[in-house]
Scaffold this motif. Structure first.
Motif, PDB file in Angstrom:
ATOM      1  N   LYS A  40       0.928  -1.314  -0.004  1.00 38.25           N
ATOM      2  CA  LYS A  40      -0.038  -0.004   0.082  1.00 38.25           C
ATOM      3  C   LYS A  40       0.954   1.338  -0.066  1.00 38.25           C
ATOM      4  CE  LYS A  40      -4.455  -0.572   2.463  1.00 38.25           C
ATOM      5  NZ  LYS A  40      -5.303  -0.199   1.050  1.00 38.25           N
ATOM      6  N   MET A  41       2.049   1.304   0.917  1.00 40.55           N
ATOM      7  CA  MET A  41       2.619   2.594   1.176  1.00 40.55           C
ATOM      8  C   MET A  41       3.748   2.480   0.083  1.00 40.55           C
ATOM      9  SD  MET A  41       2.332   2.881   5.197  1.00 40.55           S
ATOM     10  CE  MET A  41       3.290   4.355   5.143  1.00 40.55           C
ATOM     11  N   LYS A  42       4.089   1.417  -0.590  1.00 44.33           N
ATOM     12  CA  LYS A  42       5.189   1.589  -1.439  1.00 44.33           C
ATOM     13  C   LYS A  42       6.646   1.825  -0.721  1.00 44.33           C
ATOM     14  CE  LYS A  42       2.578   1.533  -5.039  1.00 44.33           C
ATOM     15  NZ  LYS A  42       2.087   3.013  -5.660  1.00 44.33           N
ATOM     16  N   VAL A  43       6.626   1.136   0.655  1.00 45.39           N
ATOM     17  CA  VAL A  43       8.060   0.817   1.110  1.00 45.39           C
ATOM     18  C   VAL A  43       8.145  -0.405   1.473  1.00 45.39           C
ATOM     19  CG1 VAL A  43       7.854   3.262   2.304  1.00 45.39           C
ATOM     20  CG2 VAL A  43       7.050   1.297   3.508  1.00 45.39           C
ATOM     21  N   THR A  44       9.397  -0.772   1.902  1.00 40.25           N
ATOM     22  CA  THR A  44       9.718  -2.475   2.103  1.00 40.25           C
ATOM     23  C   THR A  44       9.096  -2.808   3.526  1.00 40.25           C
ATOM     24  OG1 THR A  44      11.782  -1.821   3.060  1.00 40.25           O
ATOM     25  CG2 THR A  44      11.814  -2.245   0.885  1.00 40.25           C
ATOM     26  N   ALA A  45       8.626  -4.181   3.522  1.00 39.37           N
ATOM     27  CA  ALA A  45       7.882  -4.594   4.685  1.00 39.37           C
ATOM     28  C   ALA A  45       9.386  -4.790   5.702  1.00 39.37           C
ATOM     29  CB  ALA A  45       7.692  -6.015   4.456  1.00 39.37           C
ATOM     30  N   SER A  46      10.250  -4.757   5.352  1.00 35.26           N
ATOM     31  CA  SER A  46      11.623  -4.834   6.247  1.00 35.26           C
ATOM     32  C   SER A  46      11.533  -3.422   6.837  1.00 35.26           C
ATOM     33  CB  SER A  46      12.692  -5.234   5.489  1.00 35.26           C
ATOM     34  OG  SER A  46      13.543  -5.855   5.984  1.00 35.26           O
ATOM     35  N   GLN A  47      11.501  -2.552   6.193  1.00 40.33           N
ATOM     36  CA  GLN A  47      11.547  -0.994   6.872  1.00 40.33           C
ATOM     37  C   GLN A  47      10.528  -1.024   7.771  1.00 40.33           C
ATOM     38  OE1 GLN A  47      11.315   2.856   4.415  1.00 40.33           O
ATOM     39  NE2 GLN A  47      13.299   2.773   5.338  1.00 40.33           N
ATOM     40  N   ILE A  48       9.166  -1.362   7.440  1.00 44.59           N
ATOM     41  CA  ILE A  48       8.024  -1.085   8.403  1.00 44.59           C
ATOM     42  C   ILE A  48       8.343  -2.090   9.620  1.00 44.59           C
ATOM     43  CG2 ILE A  48       5.852  -1.535   8.862  1.00 44.59           C
ATOM     44  CD1 ILE A  48       5.336  -1.287   5.804  1.00 44.59           C
ATOM     45  N   ARG A  49       8.932  -3.066   9.595  1.00 43.89           N
ATOM     46  CA  ARG A  49       9.358  -3.935  10.851  1.00 43.89           C
ATOM     47  C   ARG A  49      10.226  -3.300  11.433  1.00 43.89           C
ATOM     48  NH1 ARG A  49       8.520  -8.398   7.308  1.00 43.89           N
ATOM     49  NH2 ARG A  49      10.482  -8.972   7.443  1.00 43.89           N
ATOM     50  N   GLN A  50      11.540  -3.057  10.845  1.00 45.87           N
ATOM     51  CA  GLN A  50      12.497  -2.373  11.571  1.00 45.87           C
ATOM     52  C   GLN A  50      12.182  -1.099  12.133  1.00 45.87           C
ATOM     53  OE1 GLN A  50      15.408  -3.405  12.511  1.00 45.87           O
ATOM     54  NE2 GLN A  50      16.469  -3.420  10.527  1.00 45.87           N
ATOM     55  N   ASP A  51      11.400  -0.111  11.511  1.00 44.39           N
ATOM     56  CA  ASP A  51      10.998   0.946  12.138  1.00 44.39           C
ATOM     57  C   ASP A  51      10.230   0.922  13.426  1.00 44.39           C
ATOM     58  OD1 ASP A  51      12.051   2.422  10.280  1.00 44.39           O
ATOM     59  OD2 ASP A  51      10.366   3.087   9.097  1.00 44.39           O
TER      60      ASP A  51
END
Lengths: 225, 225
Positions: A40-51
């Motif tokens: 949806k947001m056009k960012v990596t899933a990895s980044q979301i979890r990391q954040d």
DNA sequence: TAGATTGTTAATCGATTAACAATC
DNA sequence: TAGATTGTTAATCGATTAACAATC
């Protein structure tokens, strides 16, 4: 809401997560995985979890994240779970635009007052908030619970006004003046430099144009070598 | 004005360099070294030199940079040396604030028109620019040289309006609506999400407060162990 | 010439992405 | 249990800073 210095990049992404989660919540979505949100947001899933894991484990393996819970946790992190008294210095169009934006109040930013030096504006009322004489600023801050000042005045007057605000005990300045303010370390300044934003836009338009021209040239060369 | 993909971080710093150079120019300063500029701007001299050298060697060993020359070169890089036709979609306070900011015109951003759907606003004139009916949008863009559209309308109407603008041939959208727009790759979108800016401010105010509390605790513990 | 300061290469630092074991 | 998906460690990538030779 943790220590150990969260990076600026992470913080600047949180409000966007918050916005998307709010929309999901409105749409009645109960849970979401980092993978779906990433699409949806056009960012990596990895980044979301990391954040998110900078602030603790909000998810559950095999399930994902509960939208409402995550939404409220991010609100806490951003300090949207408590009220912030806000005043607007400069009641021109920009100041009034801010005053009129009701969503800020929904997020806990309570507009306590507006100030200007223009006699034509003083006394007028914008969305229930009276525009006061800027000379009344210091007593007003002393008597009302004000944390944040939005500074929507010309850059020539901004540094002097910033000094007054700091002396009066303001905690943060939301600076729309096209200048950098000098304040003590414990006063937060968040800049919104519209002219710089517009220049970045200009750069990108120009480089897009150049890119297209180059492509056209290349195509022309191919056809007629 | 070179290729090989300049990083976003560099681009976002250029307008600030430009602002400081403009002020130096006004103050009659003829030349400046990266060291002096670094002290003024609170960035490293290394970064300044590195950033500028993305676009070519503007300085001279043993001398520094000529302020006027560098100022004009950065203007070229940012595309401020040529005019950009701009329209404002949404003539509320925010749209009018943009229309009233004369400095944009000095940088080459020419306000060609303003549009709204509110009959109470249509026909009014802001700084010489008439507010038109939004239904006249497409023919207006076709007949006037318009590159950029500032989008200062509520987020609910923004996506549809963005589509119309793209179809009408606009090159860039300066987006103040609190939503992410979906546009083709060759259309530039520069977002100004004020609510996100305010949330970042809120975060920083809260973490500053926490930090202070922690310090106070530590001090109290020291005194009375 | 000597001193100053750039342009540029190399070293460091930080942020993003990938991978996978842990676990619901 | 098997499948899904997190939390987290490791690998990669990019951006910033330091250093210094080139040169005005």
């Amino acid at each position: 809401m943790e220590q150990k210095q969260i990076s600026k990049a992470v913080i600047s992404r949180l409000p966007r997560y918050y916005r998307y989660l709010g929309e999901l919540l409105e749409d009645g979505v109960e849970r979401i995985s980092s993978g779906e949100l990433s699409a949806k947001m056009k960012v990596t899933a990895s980044q979301i979890r990391q954040d998110l894991n900078n602030f603790g484990g909000f998810g559950q393996q095999g399930y994902g994240y509960n939208v409402k819970y995550l939404y409220m946790e991010i609100a806490k992190i951003l300090g949207l779970d408590r009220p912030h008294g806000l005043i607007i210095i400069g009641a021109g169009n920009l100041g009034q635009a801010i005053a009129n934006y009701t969503n800020f109040e929904r997020r806990g930013f309570i507009i306590k007052g507006m100030f200007d030096i223009n006699p034509a504006l003083i006394g007028r009322v914008v969305r229930g908030v009276e525009i006061r004489d800027a000379r009344e600023l210091e007593p007003f801050i002393a008597e009302n619970d004000v944390q944040i000042a939005a500074l929507t005045i010309p850059k020539t007057m901004a540094p002097e006004m910033a000094d007054r605000l700091v002396k009066a005990g303001i905690k943060a300045i939301w600076n729309f003046a096209h200048t950098d303010l000098v304040v003590p370390d414990d006063v937060v300044v968040e800049n919104v430099h519209l002219s710089e934003s517009l220049m970045r836009l200009s750069y990108r338009v120009c480089s897009m144009q150049e890119q297209k021209e180059k492509e056209r040239e290349r195509a022309a060369k191919k056809k007629r070598p």
